[in-house]
Design a protein around this motif. Structure first.
Motif, short mmCIF file in Angstrom:
data_model
loop_
_atom_site.label_atom_id
_atom_site.label_comp_id
_atom_site.label_asym_id
_atom_site.label_seq_id
_atom_site.Cartn_x
_atom_site.Cartn_y
_atom_site.Cartn_z
N MET A 1 53.45 9.88 -40.29
CA MET A 1 52.33 8.53 -40.50
C MET A 1 51.58 8.76 -39.47
N ARG A 2 51.93 8.72 -38.36
CA ARG A 2 50.87 8.96 -37.10
C ARG A 2 49.94 10.14 -37.60
N ARG A 3 50.52 11.34 -37.92
CA ARG A 3 49.53 12.50 -38.09
C ARG A 3 48.92 12.14 -39.24
N GLN A 4 49.24 11.50 -40.27
CA GLN A 4 48.43 11.23 -41.46
C GLN A 4 47.28 10.53 -41.27
N ARG A 5 47.56 9.44 -40.25
CA ARG A 5 46.41 8.49 -39.98
C ARG A 5 45.55 9.12 -39.04
N LYS A 6 45.97 10.28 -38.18
CA LYS A 6 45.21 10.90 -37.27
C LYS A 6 45.14 10.02 -36.11
N ILE A 7 46.14 9.61 -35.72
CA ILE A 7 46.40 8.59 -34.55
C ILE A 7 47.32 9.50 -33.60
N THR A 8 46.34 9.67 -32.38
CA THR A 8 47.11 10.55 -31.36
C THR A 8 48.31 9.59 -30.69
N ILE A 9 48.99 10.23 -30.03
CA ILE A 9 50.14 9.56 -29.35
C ILE A 9 49.61 8.79 -28.10
N ALA A 10 48.54 9.19 -27.41
CA ALA A 10 47.68 8.55 -26.33
C ALA A 10 47.25 7.24 -26.94
N ASP A 11 46.42 7.36 -28.26
CA ASP A 11 45.91 6.21 -28.76
C ASP A 11 47.01 5.18 -29.11
N VAL A 16 50.23 -0.17 -28.28
CA VAL A 16 51.50 -0.63 -28.31
C VAL A 16 52.04 -1.22 -26.52
N GLY A 17 51.11 -0.68 -25.75
CA GLY A 17 51.35 -0.91 -24.40
C GLY A 17 52.30 -0.31 -23.87
N MET A 18 52.45 1.27 -23.96
CA MET A 18 53.92 1.92 -23.57
C MET A 18 53.26 3.13 -23.18
N ALA A 19 53.81 3.72 -22.22
CA ALA A 19 53.61 4.96 -21.52
C ALA A 19 53.69 6.29 -22.85
N ALA A 20 52.68 7.04 -22.91
CA ALA A 20 52.87 8.09 -23.79
C ALA A 20 53.98 8.82 -23.74
N GLN A 21 54.33 9.43 -22.46
CA GLN A 21 55.42 10.18 -22.56
C GLN A 21 56.77 9.46 -22.97
N ASN A 22 56.75 8.04 -22.82
CA ASN A 22 58.12 7.24 -23.22
C ASN A 22 57.83 7.14 -24.78
N LEU A 23 56.55 6.88 -25.39
CA LEU A 23 56.35 6.82 -26.79
C LEU A 23 56.84 8.13 -27.36
N SER A 24 56.47 9.22 -26.85
CA SER A 24 56.68 10.69 -27.39
C SER A 24 58.27 10.85 -27.44
N PHE A 38 59.52 -0.70 -32.75
CA PHE A 38 59.21 -0.14 -33.98
C PHE A 38 58.38 -1.16 -34.94
N GLU A 39 58.39 -2.04 -34.47
CA GLU A 39 57.48 -3.27 -35.36
C GLU A 39 56.09 -3.20 -34.67
N SER A 40 56.00 -2.94 -33.51
CA SER A 40 54.59 -2.88 -33.04
C SER A 40 54.05 -1.58 -33.20
N LEU A 41 54.92 -0.53 -33.31
CA LEU A 41 54.30 1.04 -33.90
C LEU A 41 53.97 0.93 -35.15
N ALA A 42 54.65 0.31 -36.27
CA ALA A 42 54.23 0.07 -37.41
C ALA A 42 52.82 -0.93 -37.75
N ALA A 43 52.81 -1.76 -36.93
CA ALA A 43 51.69 -2.61 -37.10
C ALA A 43 50.62 -1.93 -36.50
N ALA A 44 50.44 -1.00 -35.65
CA ALA A 44 49.50 -0.47 -34.83
C ALA A 44 48.89 0.55 -36.10
N MET A 45 49.82 1.21 -36.85
CA MET A 45 49.65 2.10 -37.87
C MET A 45 49.31 1.37 -39.26
#
Length: 87
Positions: A1-11, A16-24, A38-45
């Motif tokens: 979904m992240r790729r479909q919405r063209k959202i980078t891991i950094a963005d 969501v207020g998390m280090a990109a390395q941890n999120l990845s 996961f709720e925060s990730l979903a809301a962000a997308m």
């Protein structure tokens, strides 16, 4: 979904207020996380994070693929309705 919405891991990590390395690591299944993450990730997308009972998983997948819609087989047909009004 992240790729479909063209959202980078950094963005996404900034939102969501998390280090990109941890999120990845979480997205790759290499690190566990809390449901609130996961709720925060979903809301962000602009999505919803839900739990689906295994016995309903196939039905949900079919609906999401557009294959679950169709006639309501339990509904009365127009002929049944017509005949019931003219008895």
């Amino acid at each position: 979904m992240r790729r479909q919405r063209k959202i980078t891991i950094a963005d996404l990590s900034r939102v969501v207020g998390m280090a990109a390395q941890n999120l990845s690591a979480i997205l790759q299944g290499k690190k566990d996380s809390r449901a609130s993450t996961f709720e925060s990730l979903a809301a962000a997308m602009e999505a919803e994070w839900v739990l689906v009972p295994k016995e309903r998983l196939m039905e949900v997948r079919q609906i999401l693929e557009g294959k679950g819609s169709g006639p309501d087989r339990a509904a009365r047909s127009s002929l049944d309705v017509f005949l019931s009004h003219h008895e």
